[in-house]
Design an enzyme around this catalytic site. Structure first.
Site, PDB file in Angstrom:
ATOM      1  N   ASP A  60       0.654  -1.185  -0.076  1.00 25.52           N
ATOM      2  CA  ASP A  60       0.076   0.029  -0.124  1.00 25.52           C
ATOM      3  C   ASP A  60       0.594   1.212  -0.095  1.00 25.52           C
ATOM      4  O   ASP A  60       0.470   2.222  -0.471  1.00 25.52           O
ATOM      5  CB  ASP A  60      -0.753  -0.049   1.367  1.00 25.52           C
ATOM      6  N   ASP A  64      -4.882  -2.346  -6.099  1.00 32.00           N
ATOM      7  CA  ASP A  64      -3.736  -2.877  -6.777  1.00 32.00           C
ATOM      8  C   ASP A  64      -4.088  -3.847  -7.753  1.00 32.00           C
ATOM      9  O   ASP A  64      -5.243  -4.252  -8.010  1.00 32.00           O
ATOM     10  CB  ASP A  64      -2.746  -3.512  -5.861  1.00 32.00           C
ATOM     11  N   ASP A 107      -5.255   8.847 -23.351  1.00 32.76           N
ATOM     12  CA  ASP A 107      -5.660  10.237 -22.572  1.00 32.76           C
ATOM     13  C   ASP A 107      -5.608  11.660 -23.485  1.00 32.76           C
ATOM     14  O   ASP A 107      -4.452  11.588 -24.060  1.00 32.76           O
ATOM     15  CB  ASP A 107      -4.853  10.368 -21.259  1.00 32.76           C
ATOM     16  N   GLU A 122      -9.179   9.826 -26.141  1.00 33.11           N
ATOM     17  CA  GLU A 122     -10.387  10.563 -25.426  1.00 33.11           C
ATOM     18  C   GLU A 122     -10.172  11.943 -26.336  1.00 33.11           C
ATOM     19  O   GLU A 122      -9.287  12.818 -26.064  1.00 33.11           O
ATOM     20  CB  GLU A 122      -9.801  10.699 -24.073  1.00 33.11           C
TER      21      GLU A 122
END
Length: 620
Positions: free
Chosen positions: A146, A167, A332, A361
């Site tokens: 984490d 994850d 993106d 996009e």
């Protein structure tokens, strides 16, 4: 042992230490090599290898078994860009020798064998349903990663805008759940390293584009995700960012060239006015500010018109496809990159993999403006431009849904279900309307449940996504009615999936863990998209639709062998639909089977629709 022997041993030991010192100092000149290795038998045979290290440009470079086509130095002596020809090079290890006067050292570089038929890989297409995952918020399969001592931001699940611990392992552990839902492809938001101090969880500001973020896992974990998907007959789509990196990218402290990023000098934010990229009346300064300005201050804008940058991005993309056995890219902010360069980047990938797929996009609210960015657009051809981009995102249909079409209970010239009709009426502008991404929500928009908290309206939305032309995409959690209000910040539309974390009070990944309402959402979604999997008439069939009347929309998906009739009653009143009007699509059929209830309906008789309901009928 004599004193002379001891003295000789000391001398030899000292000399050995000295040699080791010089060797390690010389070897340490290379701190990075990118790409870290390459593949043999590629269409892209000229490989630009970036060597980075202190004053490495002072060295001469040679290799006996590869043809060096170019050695390019920049104003920064810590970089060397060495282009080699791998056309006839076999897989194996190759040695580069770096020489500076009498000093020299060697560095090995590997060419690996490609997977069989790698170039013929089949990308995602209209037969797929894509499941979009906010990677940090889906499931925490490995709590030990984490946080990382090597990365700044630490996990804090109490911070809605911080890292929560989702994850790759969490995705892998729930692939059977995703498959059960009817999805055939998975699109996780970016997984490469993002070392920003805050907000790094979304990973769109990457600090190392050859390395998976340690808080998501390892490069090998990513390959395992791809493998596990393929075992289930599913596909992996990488979220790729060509326009910018994060300001913590390792190059930002020591740029290869001043113009590696756009500088004005320094920072200038984009205007976000994407219309300037095709507006024939646009001023040059407006075009430049939009295209070259930074998306946000923490994301330096890459200068794709610099050939070194462009080749770096092409090779990075090809490397990931080979390394992780990918099935597609979602790119993106596609129109914010240099127009000609991004077209070249896209073509290079499609030349290497002709059946691959890339969706860009282009967040615009005009079908013509979106269609401009699809490959072979006749609109773009007016300006002698071709993006080479196979697929674009259908923000027009998404905008009609998000603006509340199913809350418009009465139809007038512009209001009501006619909004969907009008959107599809512009499909002629797309070079390939079957290869556009169809969606109602994603990680940047309000949650669908925010628009429509009522299940009936969710149901109508899913009927559209499952039967309209294009490639449907579902945002994680939609299938259990997850809510989220973008006005409260991005963290609210990117909530943790319940059951994805050890100790969660509820586990919505299982039927027993879902509430009755969640199960209702899940069952409908799974039923529709599992039905859709085998329906070629939906994947590639033609569409014939009829002008809505009384807020009722009727359309057909059909080919030579099959026909599906879709009826949507968007009014708050029961509607009786006589079918004579649809005779051109019904003349061969007398009955229809509802794909949800499996009830058979006589379609030559009037069909009764309850308020805010719809039917999907397989005709026979």
């Amino acid at each position: 042992m004599t004193i002379a022997t001891i003295s000789n041993q000391k001398t030899r030991f000292a000399l050995a230490l000295l040699c080791l010192f010089y060797f390690t100092q010389s070897y340490a000149q290379i701190n990075r090599i990118e790409p870290p290795f390459w593949y043999s038998d590629m269409h892209h045979t000229d490989v630009q290898i970036l060597f980075y290290g202190k004053n490495i440009a002072q060295n001469k470079v040679s290799t006996p078994n590869l043809i060096i086509k170019n050695i390019q130095k920049t104003e920064n002596p810590n970089y060397l860009f060495v282009t080699v020809d791998t056309k006839n090079a076999a897989p194996g290890s190759y040695t580069f020798t770096f020489t500076n006067g009498k000093k020299s050292f060697t560095q090995n570089y590997s060419l690996k064998a490609r997977r069989k038929d790698s170039a013929l890989r089949k990308g995602f297409d209209s037969s797929d349903m894509i499941y979009l995952i906010m990677s940090d918020r889906f499931a925490n399969g490995n709590p030990t990663n984490d946080s990382s001592p090597n990365l700044i931001e630490k996990a804090d699940r109490t911070n809605k805008d911080g890292r929560h611990g989702g994850d790759i392992e969490g995705i892998i552990q729930h692939l059977d759940y995703i498959k059960e839902l009817g999805a055939t492809a998975v699109w996780p938001t970016p997984l490469c390293e993002d070392n920003d101090e805050k907000g790094s969880y979304h990973t769109y500001g990457q600090s190392d584009v050859y390395k998976i973020d340690e808080r998501f896992g390892t490069n090998e974990d990513y390959v395992r995700l791809s493998s596990e998907l393929h075992k289930r007959g599913m596909k992996l789509i990488k979220d790729y960012v060509t326009n910018h990196w994060g300001y913590k990218h390792w190059m930002m402290d020591d740029l290869p060239t001043y113009d590696w990023i756009h500088q004005f000098p320094g920072y200038k934010q984009t205007s976000y006015r994407m219309t300037t990229q095709f507006d024939s009346n646009a001023a040059a300064i407006d075009r430049n500010v939009c295209m070259d300005g930074w998306f946000v201050q923490s994301m330096p804008d890459l200068n794709q018109s610099n050939p070194l940058v462009l080749n770096y991005l092409i090779q990075n993309a090809l490397w990931w496809i080979e390394f992780a056995d990918l099935d597609g890219f979602r790119v993106d902010t596609y129109p914010y990159a240099d127009k000609q360069a991004i077209a070249h980047w896209t073509k290079a990938i499609m030349d290497e993999y002709p059946d691959f797929n890339i969706v860009g996009e282009a967040w615009l609210y005009s079908t013509a403006q979106i269609a401009y960015w699809q490959k072979d657009s006749k609109i773009a051809a007016i300006q002698s431009y071709n993006s080479n981009l196979p697929s674009v995102m259908d923000f027009m249909t998404q905008s009609v849904i998000s603006e509340g079409v199913f809350n418009e209970d009465k139809q007038d010239w512009q209001k009501g279900i006619v909004g969907i009709y009008n959107t599809l009426a512009s499909d002629f502008l797309y070079p390939n309307c079957n290869n556009i991404l169809l969606f109602a929500e994603n990680h940047d928009t309000n949650r669908l449940n925010q628009y429509y908290p009522e299940f009936e309206k969710y149901r109508l939305t899913m009927l559209l996504l499952a039967t309209l032309r294009g490639i449907p995409q579902l945002y994680y959690g939609a299938e259990i009615g997850m809510a989220g209000d973008k006005s409260k910040g991005d963290g609210d539309i990117r909530r943790d999936f319940p059951g994805g974390w050890p100790g969660d009070l509820q586990n919505a990944f299982t039927k027993v863990g879902r509430t009755p309402d969640q199960q209702k959402y899940f069952e409908l979604t799974a039923q529709l998209f599992n039905w859709r999997k085998t329906k070629k008439v939906i994947h590639t069939g033609k569409t014939t639709h009829y002008v809505p009347e009384n807020n009722v929309y009727v359309y057909f998906r059909h080919n030579d062998n099959e026909s599906v009739m879709v009826l949507i009653n968007n009014s708050t009143e029961k509607q009786t639909i006589t079918t004579e009007r649809f005779s051109e699509n019904l003349k061969k059929y007398s009955k229809g089977t509802d794909v949800i209830t499996q009830k058979t309906i006589a379609i030559q008789q009037p069909i009764v629709l309850e308020p805010k309901t719809g039917l999907v009928l397989e005709l026979h």
